[in-house]
Design an enzyme around this catalytic site. Structure first.
Site: not given
Ligand code: PBG
Ligand code: ZN
Length: 314
Positions: A111, A113, A186, A208, A224, A239, A265, A304
């Site tokens: 990506c 960003c 996403k 976004r 999608e 996601k 996260s 994570y």
């Protein structure tokens, strides 16, 4: 019903089982660091230096974690994110470092960003994302990741036709066997908040919502995913994970494709914060959350907690 819920018997008939073999640990590598730096809203998660990423990858491999998803933080950003396709860029160096010492499957997040000064996932003019102008840049980044040794390329920018462009760029450079894991559905989610702080990928203006999905939509996610499959995605992703279990289930039922879920996260931070307050038991909570994601239909779990899961099962 109670007869089969007895300890020991319960496990024999469990329908869903977690396995380390399907887990992927996200990792951050920061060109500006010379030693690991804690990510404050994500206890036990760190940004690594180039040296540190090698050590961490070795530790993960020793624990049996099969794969990592790599995010890079460059020392310099510009309008077009040129550090993202530099052969001496942070991701490119990190992939080589990891591959030098481990046999881990290295998945690279693709990506713009983290690399653009405006922090958006595509090129921008007059505060508008330029979808089609972004595509060739994504192709260049993909080829450069593959050249560095990435095993799987994971485009996360939700740019229309990114998969088709990346497939063509990889094939052209001879990387015909490198799979694409597309962030297909996403959502424009507030649960990415802790990541954006960690990855220094917050945007300078706007949000976004012009390229990521509206949380209100489910049918659109199938659309999608279908487009990504038609364009050549090998694995599709939903996601975030836990707020979108219905989407995971619908995608698995409809397409039967290899399906990844990204427990993001904010999902991590929520449980960690409650655990730190003594309001939830971290381990029980994360195991239940991953079980629900798997039960909904996910094959691959990007979490994570992959390292912690490995440590618990050592
Ligand atoms: C960048 C990207 C994001 C995440 C993965 N890749 C953030 C965003 O889209 O703003 C989120 C990961 C996480 O929250 O754990 N395109
Ligand atoms: Zn992005």
């Amino acid at each position: 019903m109670r007869r089969l819920r007895a300890p020991g018997i319960r496990d024999l008939v469990a329908e869903t089982r977690l396995s380390l073999k399907s887990m992927v640990q996200p990792l951050f590598v920061d060109e500006k660091l010379s030693e690991p730096k804690a990510i404050e809203p994500m206890p036990n998660q760190f940004k690594q230096s180039l040296e540190g990423i090698q050590t961490e990858a070795g530790a993960l491999e020793d624990l049996g974690v099969p794969a990592v998803l790599l995010f890079g933080l460059p020392a310099h950003k510009d309008d077009v994110g040129s550090a993202a396709y530099d052969s001496e860029g942070i991701i490119q160096q990190a992939v080589r470092k990891i591959k030098e010492v481990t046999g881990l499957i290295v998945i690279t997040d693709l990506c713009l960003c983290e690399y653009t000064s405006h922090g958006h996932c595509g090129l921008v003019r007059n505060e508008k994302i330029l979808n089609d102008e972004t595509l060739p840049v994504l192709g260049m980044i993909a080829a450069s990741h593959a050249e560095s040794g990435a095993d799987i390329i994971a485009p996360s920018g939700m740019i229309d036709h990114m998969v088709q462009t990346i497939r063509a760029a990889l094939d052209l450079e001879g990387y015909t066997d490198t799979p694409i894991l597309s962030y297909s559905a996403k959502y424009a989610s507030t649960f990415y908040g802790p990541f954006r702080g960690a990855a220094e990928s917050s945007f300078a203006f706007g949000d976004r919502r012009s390229y990521q999905m509206d949380p209100a939509n489910a049918a659109e996610a199938l659309w999608e995913v279908q487009l990504d499959i038609e364009e050549g995605a090998d694995i599709v992703m939903v996601k975030p994970a836990m707020p979108y279990l219905d989407i995971l289930k619908a995608v698995k039922d409809q397409f039967g494709m290899p399906l990844a879920a990204f427990q993001v996260s904010g999902e991590y931070s929520m449980i960690m914060a409650a655990a730190q307050m003594g309001w939830l038991n971290e381990t029980v909570a994360f195991l239940e959350s991953l079980t629900s994601i798997k039960r909904a239909g996910a094959d691959m779990l990007i979490t994570y907690w992959a390292k912690k899961y490995a440590e618990l099962n050592r």
